[in-house]
Design a protein around this motif. Structure first.
Motif, PDB file in Angstrom:
ATOM      1  N   PRO A 551      -5.024   3.064 -35.469  1.00 55.50           N
ATOM      2  CA  PRO A 551      -4.498   3.646 -35.933  1.00 55.50           C
ATOM      3  C   PRO A 551      -4.218   2.860 -36.962  1.00 55.50           C
ATOM      4  CG  PRO A 551      -3.670   2.244 -34.157  1.00 55.50           C
ATOM      5  CD  PRO A 551      -4.937   2.324 -34.103  1.00 55.50           C
ATOM      6  N   THR A 552      -3.898   3.786 -38.609  1.00 54.31           N
ATOM      7  CA  THR A 552      -3.203   2.750 -39.633  1.00 54.31           C
ATOM      8  C   THR A 552      -1.895   3.498 -40.224  1.00 54.31           C
ATOM      9  OG1 THR A 552      -4.341   4.383 -41.072  1.00 54.31           O
ATOM     10  CG2 THR A 552      -5.522   2.561 -40.638  1.00 54.31           C
ATOM     11  N   TYR A 553      -1.206   1.983 -40.513  1.00 55.68           N
ATOM     12  CA  TYR A 553       0.354   2.028 -41.028  1.00 55.68           C
ATOM     13  C   TYR A 553       0.717   1.889 -42.381  1.00 55.68           C
ATOM     14  CZ  TYR A 553       0.040   1.568 -36.053  1.00 55.68           C
ATOM     15  OH  TYR A 553       0.150   1.721 -34.222  1.00 55.68           O
ATOM     16  N   VAL A 554       1.141   2.438 -42.724  1.00 48.96           N
ATOM     17  CA  VAL A 554       2.018   1.630 -43.790  1.00 48.96           C
ATOM     18  C   VAL A 554       3.172   1.202 -43.713  1.00 48.96           C
ATOM     19  CG1 VAL A 554       2.222   3.447 -46.170  1.00 48.96           C
ATOM     20  CG2 VAL A 554       0.225   4.009 -44.958  1.00 48.96           C
ATOM     21  N   GLY A 555       3.087   0.480 -44.837  1.00 46.13           N
ATOM     22  CA  GLY A 555       4.713  -0.118 -45.496  1.00 46.13           C
ATOM     23  C   GLY A 555       5.193  -0.362 -46.208  1.00 46.13           C
ATOM     24  N   ASP A 556       6.220  -0.938 -46.686  1.00 47.00           N
ATOM     25  CA  ASP A 556       6.600  -1.515 -47.531  1.00 47.00           C
ATOM     26  C   ASP A 556       7.123  -2.823 -47.324  1.00 47.00           C
ATOM     27  OD1 ASP A 556       6.147   0.333 -49.857  1.00 47.00           O
ATOM     28  OD2 ASP A 556       7.632   1.605 -48.369  1.00 47.00           O
ATOM     29  N   ALA A 557       7.432  -4.086 -47.921  1.00 46.40           N
ATOM     30  CA  ALA A 557       7.615  -5.239 -48.333  1.00 46.40           C
ATOM     31  C   ALA A 557       8.182  -5.917 -49.608  1.00 46.40           C
ATOM     32  CB  ALA A 557       7.336  -6.460 -47.282  1.00 46.40           C
ATOM     33  N   LYS A 558       8.732  -7.021 -49.278  1.00 49.81           N
ATOM     34  CA  LYS A 558       8.839  -7.719 -51.232  1.00 49.81           C
ATOM     35  C   LYS A 558       8.235  -8.542 -50.519  1.00 49.81           C
ATOM     36  CE  LYS A 558      13.413  -7.355 -52.467  1.00 49.81           C
ATOM     37  NZ  LYS A 558      12.364  -6.828 -53.943  1.00 49.81           N
ATOM     38  N   ALA A 560       6.175 -12.449 -51.907  1.00 53.21           N
ATOM     39  CA  ALA A 560       6.498 -13.549 -52.942  1.00 53.21           C
ATOM     40  C   ALA A 560       7.217 -12.659 -54.007  1.00 53.21           C
ATOM     41  CB  ALA A 560       4.514 -13.385 -53.464  1.00 53.21           C
ATOM     42  N   GLY A 561       8.170 -11.849 -52.997  1.00 55.02           N
ATOM     43  CA  GLY A 561       9.123 -11.581 -54.256  1.00 55.02           C
ATOM     44  C   GLY A 561       9.612 -10.257 -55.023  1.00 55.02           C
ATOM     45  N   LYS A 562       8.299  -9.645 -54.532  1.00 55.61           N
ATOM     46  CA  LYS A 562       8.253  -8.447 -55.893  1.00 55.61           C
ATOM     47  C   LYS A 562       7.986  -7.518 -54.223  1.00 55.61           C
ATOM     48  CE  LYS A 562       5.919 -10.662 -59.419  1.00 55.61           C
ATOM     49  NZ  LYS A 562       4.411 -11.097 -60.501  1.00 55.61           N
ATOM     50  N   ASP A 563       8.021  -5.741 -55.114  1.00 54.27           N
ATOM     51  CA  ASP A 563       8.251  -5.077 -53.889  1.00 54.27           C
ATOM     52  C   ASP A 563       6.639  -4.730 -54.002  1.00 54.27           C
ATOM     53  OD1 ASP A 563      10.906  -4.808 -53.869  1.00 54.27           O
ATOM     54  OD2 ASP A 563      11.577  -3.446 -55.357  1.00 54.27           O
ATOM     55  N   ALA A 564       6.671  -4.490 -53.070  1.00 55.50           N
ATOM     56  CA  ALA A 564       4.637  -3.969 -52.668  1.00 55.50           C
ATOM     57  C   ALA A 564       4.400  -3.641 -51.673  1.00 55.50           C
ATOM     58  CB  ALA A 564       3.702  -5.588 -52.764  1.00 55.50           C
ATOM     59  N   SER A 565       3.351  -1.782 -51.709  1.00 52.34           N
ATOM     60  CA  SER A 565       3.426  -1.818 -50.472  1.00 52.34           C
ATOM     61  C   SER A 565       2.114  -2.129 -50.013  1.00 52.34           C
ATOM     62  CB  SER A 565       2.667  -0.517 -50.361  1.00 52.34           C
ATOM     63  OG  SER A 565       1.582  -0.430 -51.623  1.00 52.34           O
ATOM     64  N   TYR A 566       1.969  -2.528 -48.438  1.00 48.67           N
ATOM     65  CA  TYR A 566       0.560  -2.468 -48.635  1.00 48.67           C
ATOM     66  C   TYR A 566       0.060  -1.613 -46.973  1.00 48.67           C
ATOM     67  CZ  TYR A 566       4.109  -3.813 -43.595  1.00 48.67           C
ATOM     68  OH  TYR A 566       5.405  -3.478 -43.367  1.00 48.67           O
ATOM     69  N   ILE A 567      -1.360  -2.253 -46.557  1.00 45.63           N
ATOM     70  CA  ILE A 567      -1.851  -1.087 -45.252  1.00 45.63           C
ATOM     71  C   ILE A 567      -1.747  -2.490 -44.055  1.00 45.63           C
ATOM     72  CG2 ILE A 567      -4.078  -0.355 -43.946  1.00 45.63           C
ATOM     73  CD1 ILE A 567      -2.497   1.564 -46.221  1.00 45.63           C
TER      74      ILE A 567
END
Length: 832
Positions: A551-558, A560-567
């Motif tokens: 399974p793969t997930y998609v998330g959002d986070a800050k 290094a202080g910047k809004d970013a999406s990730y796998i």
């Protein structure tokens, strides 16, 4: 002079009606867009007026990351907060809401609604005091009961008492429909409601709510908000009901404003094309009335009076065209509403805005387009009325050549600067640059037309005999007029060609990305917004021949202080599935690792072993260690986070897709996978070819949609060809009579006019497609680093467009050719 204006209008009814068509079509696009968006805005206002009804304060988790999920990644509110709120003075009837994804499967086995890029499929808990009322049956009680909205029931052929399959983030549920809700116009969305414990279990987590809303027993909303905020735990916030409604309306307003602007851009393109037609028509009308206008000057009319007389005709055409365009716009708005399904059931809303803008646009464009021909008419000296060979003064081609070259080069420079980026908004420089290029090429077109038309007309001159030679000579006789007529068609086909080149480039680039970057055997993903349901991975792993299912997930986070999406996924599986090239480090993410691509590592100064602060959506910050750096991947993106880290900070994880490897990629394996997932009708099993096909369908839909919007400008351009030929036939009445007198047949005469029309249309198409290919290549070059790495030119499609241009030429010539063929020879020869 007023009588002169009215007389001229009456004397040139057919010509001015053809001019009015260009105004009508352009104004209809503007009016239709404004009426449609006003109507949709009113429906959204009515819908959101029910949101937050009797809500004084709403409690929710603070949104840490501004991701694309529009707040869905925010953490839920614990039920303990509801208990604490019951003791706050002034709080009335607090209740917890649960919202999430839930879809109903109809009797045909298909998911009800249009989940892919369509309206949402909303699941909620039935509280009994919400904004929706029961229209039949009863409220849900217990894990096996559900309430659905009336429209969903109608689409799925469902009724109270039926057993349905309900899809959520968990395993599929078989539930009995115990009630129907009167949800009003949900703009195409579907609504599914459960009792609160069931909703928490299926869409969230037991003991949690999406938010908690409450009324007030006396205090103002602001005062109650402040009281509530004092008892909230860290990470929670209280907002007033008014703010809640404003946020909901603001999001929709932003979307509708973008949609309105998007459609108005195409409306302005149509108006821009129409301006060429209007300018050309008035230029020809003024040229044909040169002696008449000179005579007016001779009997005492001032230059300003002659100018006003011509402008008066333009105003009349603008008023009539704007009125009819406004009516046509209402029809266009109705058609647009029919294309948005249930969202368009609220009827049309008429405000003053479309009326005002319709008349402003129609009259101003017509008057401005007619102004320069009117100015030239006023410059005719009175003595010209005595001469037979009087002609309007023409500016030197040298000035036109210099100015056209300057505008074309300046426009190309602006487009290049806009596409280069440099951190600014590229829309304005690119738009202004494209406008300048069109004007510049239109000014250069008379110079370009001579050699091009000689080449285009050569086959006709050689194969069609005298009609072909005469047609080429007629097209070359007045390069300015020919160029102005062709320029209108040029603009529409230039933009259509640009869209098609961009579409072909996107298809080729996606195919290249899948070939070079997709290394898995299959990908299982949802066709809707609900993700892959829990339990699907186990069923996939149980399929004979499947060697791995990750399974793969998609998330959002800050990060290094910047809004970013990730796998987030098993790194070893992703390295193989995406053919990742590891530049440094390795693919062992461990318990708290992160992998990044080369550009991200370089921009942030990271290397293997660097500690990266990551603030997740639950508000907690954790330092993840860079374990590897990989080459750029369009499929994976820029960041890959450890699944353990993702799980630690996500209360209700949702699987985005499942990557599958099999011992053999045969049709039997794919069939077995689909059979194992038959209870999940929202899931699709795709191999490499299926992924390409899905991408092509999306691109084709995008290209088709934009092409349809641009067709209006081509229709207006075709009207311009009709107008020019009709006026040209009138202008050459004596010449046509002489041709008939010396033996040319009616059939040959009609053929001559058709060939002339085809040459003009094909010339416009050649110019337009040339500019379109150049624009498309420029866009591809600018976006090469963003995924458009392969330039593709759809030669077959362009050949079809060239043939369509020739057909447009034939159709545009039907009426003028018919009229020319019916002329009385003696009367034509006697015409002055």
């Amino acid at each position: 002079m007023g009588k002169v204006t009215l007389r001229n209008l009456a004397a040139h009814k057919i010509r001015l009606v053809l001019t009015g068509v260009a105004v009508i079509l352009g104004v209809a696009f503007v009016a239709g867009t404004l009426i449609f968006t006003d109507s949709m805005n009113k429906q959204f206002d009515e819908l959101f007026s029910r949101v937050g009804t009797n809500v004084a304060v709403d409690v929710r988790a603070k949104k840490v990351v501004d991701g694309d999920d529009d707040g869905m990644a925010a953490q839920p509110v614990p039920a303990t907060v509801l208990k604490a709120l019951e003791g706050v003075d002034g709080v009335k009837d607090p209740k917890g809401n649960v919202t999430g994804y839930a879809a109903v499967v109809g009797k045909d086995g298909k998911v009800i609604g249009t989940p892919q890029n369509g309206p949402p499929q909303i699941g909620m808990n039935w509280t009994g005091t919400g904004i929706y009322d029961l229209s039949a049956g009863k409220a849900p009680q217990g894990p096996g009961e559900v309430v659905i909205d009336d429209r969903t029931a109608e689409k799925g052929d469902l009724a109270v008492g039926d057993t349905v399959q309900v899809l959520t983030a968990g395993p599929p549920q078989r539930m009995r429909v115990v009630g129907l809700s009167d949800a009003g116009n949900l703009m195409g969305a579907t609504l599914t409601a459960f009792d609160t414990p069931t909703a928490q279990k299926l869409m969230l987590k037991p003991g949690y709510f999406s938010d908690i809303e409450m009324g007030s027993s006396g205090p103002s909303q602001a005062e109650l908000r402040d009281r509530v905020a004092k008892v909230l735990p860290s990470g929670m916030e209280a907002v007033t009901g008014e703010k809640l409604r404003e946020e909901a309306k603001s999001d929709i307003a932003t979307m509708m404003n973008f949609f309105r602007t998007f459609l108005l851009v195409f409306a302005l393109i149509s108006i821009f094309v129409g301006a060429f037609i209007i300018f050309n028509t008035f230029s020809m009308l003024v040229a044909q009335r040169t002696r008449e206008l000179a005579l007016l000057r001779a009997v005492g009319a001032a230059r300003a009076q002659v100018t006003r007389a011509v402008i008066g005709e333009a105003v009349a055409v603008g008023i009539v065209g704007s009125t009819l365009g406004l009516l046509a716009g209402a029809g266009l708005a109705t058609m647009l509403q029919s294309q948005v399904g249930d969202a368009g059931d609220g009827g049309l809303t008429f405000t003053a805005t479309p009326v005002i803008w319709s008349y402003v646009v129609g009259i101003v464009v017509t008057v401005v387009s007619a102004y320069f021909p009117a100015r030239r008419a006023a410059k005719i000296p009175p003595v010209a009325a005595m001469r037979d060979d009087v002609a309007l003064p023409q500016r030197s081609m040298r000035i036109r050549l210099a100015l056209g070259s300057l505008l074309t080069l300046a426009g190309a420079g602006l487009i290049g600067a806009g596409l280069a980026g440099n951190g600014g908004n590229p829309v304005i420089p690119v738009g202004v640059g494209a406008f300048a290029v069109f004007i510049g090429v239109a000014m250069l077109a008379p110079v370009i037309s001579v050699p091009v038309l000689r080449v285009l007309g050569a086959p006709a001159a050689r194969l069609m005999g005298s009609p072909g030679r005469l047609a080429r000579q007629n097209a070359l006789r007045n390069p300015r007029r020919t160029a102005a007529t062709a320029a209108a068609l040029m603009i529409g086909l230039a933009l259509i060609t640009t869209v098609n080149v961009l579409g072909a480039t996107m298809r080729a680039s996606v195919d290249d990305q899948i070939d070079s970057q997709f290394g898995a055997d299959y990908l299982v993903a949802s066709e809707g917004a609900g993700g892959v349901a829990a339990g699907a991975a186990q069923k996939i792993q149980a399929v004979p021949g499947v060697t791995a299912a990750s399974p793969t997930y998609v998330g959002d986070a800050k990060i290094a202080g910047k809004d970013a999406s990730y796998i987030s996924a098993d790194a070893a599986m992703i390295v193989k599935a995406a053919k990742l090239k590891i530049v440094s480090g390795g693919a062992d993410l461990g318990n708290a690792g992160i992998m990044v691509d080369e550009d991200t590592a370089k921009d942030n100064g990271w290397k293997v072993g660097s500690a990266v602060p990551v603030q997740f959506t639950d508000g907690k910050t954790e330092r993840l260690t860079v374990t590897g750096v990989y080459a750029k991947s369009d499929l994976i993106g820029t960041r890959l986070v450890s699944p353990q880290a993702y799980m630690r900070h996500t209360l209700n994880p949702s699987v985005d897709a499942i990557v599958v490897d099999a011992a053999a990629t045969t049709a039997a394996t794919k069939t077995a996978l689909e059979s194992a997932l038959k209870e999940y009708p929202n899931l699709k099993v795709s191999d490499q070819s299926a992924l390409k096909e899905d991408a092509r369908k999306q691109v084709d839909g995008f290209v088709t949609f934009l092409t349809i919007l641009l067709v209006m400008s081509v229709i207006i351009a075709a009207v311009g060809v009709v107008n020019t030929l009709a006026l040209s036939v009138i202008e050459r009445t004596r010449e046509i009579g002489l041709l008939r007198a010396i033996g040319i047949s009616r059939r040959q005469l009609r053929r001559m006019i058709r060939l002339e029309s085809i040459m003009i249309a094909v010339f416009g198409a050649v110019l337009g497609m040339g500019i379109g290919v150049a624009f498309g290549a420029a866009l591809q070059n600018a976006l090469a680093e963003d995924g458009l790495g392969v330039l593709a030119i759809p030669y077959g499609t362009l050949a079809i467009y060239l043939a369509v241009a020739a057909v447009i030429g034939v159709l545009a010539a039907l009426w003028p050719a018919w009229r020319a063929g019916r002329m009385d020879v003696l009367k034509a020869i006697a015409t002055e």
